[in-house]
Design a protein around this motif. Structure first.
Motif: not given
Length: 442
Positions: A73-91
């Motif tokens: 048996n030769t199971p395989s997997s591929i995962t892809t993704g996009i991430s987003y981070n932002q500071t919307i307010f810091d005084n």
């Protein structure tokens, strides 16, 4: 042959403008200031990045293998993704940091102009030092020839019984002193030429003190001081430093306020065996976080106090800069006035000394004066001529010192044929914070 020699000399002539132009392109200090300004400009982009999102893409793969009951048996997997981070307010802390970075970039830009003035003034000083030392070498060489002639004359008169051995000894002593002075002036010239080459990047050629930059000097001292207080880079640099410190104080105070951030990600997963892959689905998440500082071991309060002290210090430094610039203008202005008076006095002394020397020589030949009288008259004339050379040099240096004190000893003000070194265009380029994203897209 004489015309050809004159043509070669003219071709090798090196004016103050040419020396300043060569030094502007050559000066390492100026290039270093430019690089520092560009480095400072990067602080703007770094500050702006704190209020903009960070977006990332990822891909990960996994390959497994197993042998169970004779089955491979030769199971395989591929995962892809996009991430987003932002500071919307810091005084509004980031806004204050951006303003501080812009002010710091201005400080660095004015530092280029300040360094430019220091370099160009040093070039003028080195230029005039070489010119002065060359004139002194020629004068003292001429002095040696005069003493040699007087020594020979004293010996000739001694042989015919019209002179004394004292006359010969005095002439020999003055000749030895003249030769020592000549050697000292030659050594000084070698040092001056080395300094000139360090600034300009080439050995000095035929130099001339002539220039037309005196037209940049205003008619009155108060006008010169007013121009300096408005446009001198050291004062402009102090003003920008005050703005940077004020923004730093605002940023420190803003650290006590709340901060809100959002984040999210979305991705897919493919899996299968034997090279056959199928999409398992699409998943994602969105989140937010609000934080309010309550206690940080005294660090926040200390940061505010330090920022406030820094702000007060920049204001004190600015007042000191005003005083230094004003003092430099007054000193240079007085230097020009003093040099002009010294030139007039030295010219009168040279004219009178030449007349006196001719008369003393004639009286010595008639037996009413001694060889010592002739030697003393020559020494006085030489001293007057040296004074005229030094006074003329001092006036040129004082003129350029005044331009520097007014903030006008720059390539632009002098009209030098150079590309003005500035980080303004570079700052405008790095101010475009989205260029990084466009570069990735391209």
């Amino acid at each position: 042959m004489m015309l050809a020699a004159a043509s070669v000399g003219a071709a090798q002539a090196q004016s103050i403008t040419q020396a300043l132009t060569a030094a502007y392109d050559h000066a390492p200090d100026l290039q270093s200031a430019l690089l520092s300004a560009k480095s400072s400009a990067e602080g703007i982009a770094q500050a702006q990045s704190r209020k903009l999102p960070t977006i990332g893409a990822s891909i990960a793969g996994n390959q497994q293998f197993s042998l169970i009951g004779g089955n491979w048996n030769t199971p395989s997997s591929i995962t892809t993704g996009i991430s987003y981070n932002q500071t919307i307010f810091d005084n509004y802390r980031t806004e204050a940091q951006i303003e501080a970075a812009r002010a710091a970039a201005e400080v660095a830009e004015y530092q280029i102009r300040n360094t430019e003035q220091n370099v160009l003034l040093s070039v003028v000083q080195a230029y005039m030092s070489v010119l002065t030392d060359r004139q002194l070498v020629a004068l003292r060489e001429e002095n040696i020839q005069f003493f040699q002639a007087q020594l020979q004359s004293a010996r000739d008169r001694l042989e015919v019984g019209e002179g004394t051995r004292i006359d010969v000894a005095q002439a020999e002593a003055r000749l030895a002193q003249g030769q020592a002075s000549y050697r000292a002036s030659v050594s000084s010239l070698e040092v001056s030429q080395a300094t000139f080459q360090r600034y300009v990047g080439a050995r000095p050629q035929n130099l001339s003190p002539g220039h037309n930059y005196a037209k940049l000097i205003p008619a009155g001292l108060e006008t010169a001081i007013a121009e300096a207080e408005v446009g001198h880079p050291a004062i402009l640099m102090s003003k920008a430093a005050i703005r940077a410190a004020q923004a730093g104080s605002d940023a420190a105070e803003a650290a006590f306020g709340p901060t809100a951030t959002i984040n999210g990600q979305v991705g897919s997963r493919w899996s299968g065996t034997s090279g056959l892959m199928s999409q398992d689905g699409l998943s994602g998440q969105v989140g937010f976080q609000v934080t309010v500082p309550l206690y940080a071991g005294g660090a926040l309060g200390s940061s505010v106090r330090k920022a406030n002290l820094d702000q007060v210090k920049t204001e004190v430094d600015a007042m000191a800069a005003y005083d230094r610039v004003r003092e430099a203008v007054i000193t240079a202005w007085a230097g020009i006035q003093s040099a002009e008076a010294q030139i007039q006095a030295a010219q009168a002394a040279v004219a009178a000394g030449s007349t006196v020397l001719e008369g003393v020589v004639q009286e010595r030949d008639l037996g009413t004066r001694t060889t010592l009288d002739v030697l003393n008259s020559q020494a006085e004339l030489t001293s007057a001529r040296e004074g005229l050379i030094n006074a003329s040099t001092n006036k040129v240096i004082a003129t350029f010192s005044l331009l520097s004190a007014m903030g006008r000893l720059t390539a632009s003000d002098l009209g030098l044929p150079v590309v003005v070194k500035s980080a303004v265009n570079y700052t405008q380029t790095v101010d475009d914070v989205w260029q990084e994203l466009r570069t990735v897209a391209d």
